[in-house]
Write an enzyme that holds these catalytic residues in place. Structure first.
Site, mmCIF file in Angstrom:
data_model
loop_
_atom_site.group_PDB
_atom_site.id
_atom_site.type_symbol
_atom_site.label_atom_id
_atom_site.label_comp_id
_atom_site.label_asym_id
_atom_site.label_seq_id
_atom_site.Cartn_x
_atom_site.Cartn_y
_atom_site.Cartn_z
ATOM 1 N N SER A 33 -19.622 27.473 7.090
ATOM 2 C CA SER A 33 -17.746 27.256 7.011
ATOM 3 C C SER A 33 -17.098 27.880 7.413
ATOM 4 O O SER A 33 -17.018 28.450 8.073
ATOM 5 C CB SER A 33 -17.924 26.719 5.511
ATOM 6 O OG SER A 33 -16.450 25.873 5.086
ATOM 7 N N ASP A 60 -18.347 15.284 6.231
ATOM 8 C CA ASP A 60 -17.862 16.392 6.081
ATOM 9 C C ASP A 60 -16.093 16.338 6.597
ATOM 10 O O ASP A 60 -15.865 15.894 7.685
ATOM 11 C CB ASP A 60 -18.093 17.541 6.953
ATOM 12 C CG ASP A 60 -17.680 18.959 6.431
ATOM 13 O OD1 ASP A 60 -16.630 18.873 6.093
ATOM 14 O OD2 ASP A 60 -19.130 19.821 6.162
ATOM 15 N N HIS A 81 -20.218 18.087 2.794
ATOM 16 C CA HIS A 81 -19.717 19.870 3.542
ATOM 17 C C HIS A 81 -20.653 19.969 2.828
ATOM 18 O O HIS A 81 -20.840 20.415 1.339
ATOM 19 C CB HIS A 81 -17.515 20.131 2.689
ATOM 20 C CG HIS A 81 -17.952 21.666 2.862
ATOM 21 N ND1 HIS A 81 -17.627 21.922 5.084
ATOM 22 C CD2 HIS A 81 -17.438 22.633 2.632
ATOM 23 C CE1 HIS A 81 -18.113 23.099 5.258
ATOM 24 N NE2 HIS A 81 -17.639 23.818 3.539
#
Length: 298
Positions: free
Chosen positions: A144, A241, A271
């Site tokens: 991320s 996502d 995500h």
């Protein structure tokens, strides 16, 4: 976004998800302290320790048997606002054991208290510290926001012209502030990380509203015009996502620039698949794909 869009084996885990108010200082404090206090799954036999490299705190993972002189420099996620290295104990310790390599995870400074370039500076200092210790073969990786920092670090190291990473492993990377600037995405209510949170993360990192005409070099990986010369990349992202579109676009631009890229899109995954449902078969296949790609680069 409806729960029916999530892959069936992930729905129970996604339905149980909670959240913390990241716009409030107390919410960010919870998101920073809790990962350090929790006991995370880890691979048996891997020695986990703490150290300083280049003056920066790191979490280290040493496998029972070192089979390669390569090192994975890992960067945790958290939207630039929260998180800690320990939250990736499962992936980092498993990767160390499966590949027989040392993994070093950066405990970088967080925004908004420490905006750009502080987080990237910390990661760069760790890379330089590993080089100074004789580690010539270093792969960058992250999840991320950490994957976005890894991508930015690869760009910075290329521009500096010194030692280069041998690979970049990017798990659902946070790459483009212009996604956050698109208010039309706010209504989609993505699971785990939505666009309102995304806007807060980018605003905190950049010290300005996302989507501005100009941003500092290496702060937003997708803003770089020329992607040629960067190391081979593995990019993984879920189809639902928030970062799907920017990640796929970055992979396509890397390929067009002559960079070797392996792109994996997981249908129905939100995500942070590895954090949301780490023990699912889908997450296991995802981890294996990333680790085997990295093994080939080593």
């Amino acid at each position: 976004m409806e729960l029916e869009q999530v892959a069936p084996e992930l729905r129970d885990a996604v339905a149980r998800l909670g959240g913390v108010p990241l716009e409030r200082r107390v919410g960010r404090a919870i998101g920073r302290i809790a990962p350090r206090l929790m006991r995370w799954p880890r691979e048996p036999g891997v020695r986990i320790g703490r150290a300083r490299v280049g003056g920066v705190r790191v979490r280290t993972y040493a496998p029972p048997e070192v089979r390669s002189d390569a090192v994975l420099l890992w960067i945790h996620g958290g939207g630039m606002l929260i998180g800690a290295p320990a939250m990736d104990d499962h992936f980092c310790s498993e990767t160390a054991a499966r590949l027989g390599i040392r993994v070093v995870s950066v405990d970088y400074r967080l925004a908004p208290e420490h905006p750009f370039p502080a987080p990237l500076d910390d990661c760069a200092r760790v890379f330089a510290g590993l080089i100074a210790r004789g580690h010539a073969r270093i792969a960058l990786g992250g999840q991320s926001a950490g994957a976005g920092l890894a991508a930015g670090l690869a760009q910075r190291l290329l521009d500096e012209g010194g030692p280069q990473p041998i690979a970049q492993l990017l798990d659902c990377p946070m790459l483009d502030d212009r996604t956050a600037a698109d208010a039309a995405r706010d209504d989609e209510a993505h699971f785990v990380w939505d666009n309102r949170e995304n806007r807060l993360g980018w605003r905190s990192l950049l010290g300005q509203e996302p989507g501005a005409p100009s941003v500092p070099a290496h702060a937003v990986p997708t803003r770089r015009a020329n992607l040629g010369g960067l190391p081979p990349a593995w990019i993984g992202v879920g189809s639902i996502d928030l970062f799907h579109d920017e990640d796929v676009a970055y992979a396509e631009r890397l390929r067009a620039a002559g960079v070797d890229v392996d792109l994996l899109v997981v249908p129905g995954a939100p995500h942070g698949l590895l954090a949301v449902a780490a023990r699912s078969a889908l997450a296991e296949r995802y981890r294996r794909a990333a680790q085997e790609w990295l093994r080939a680069r080593l």
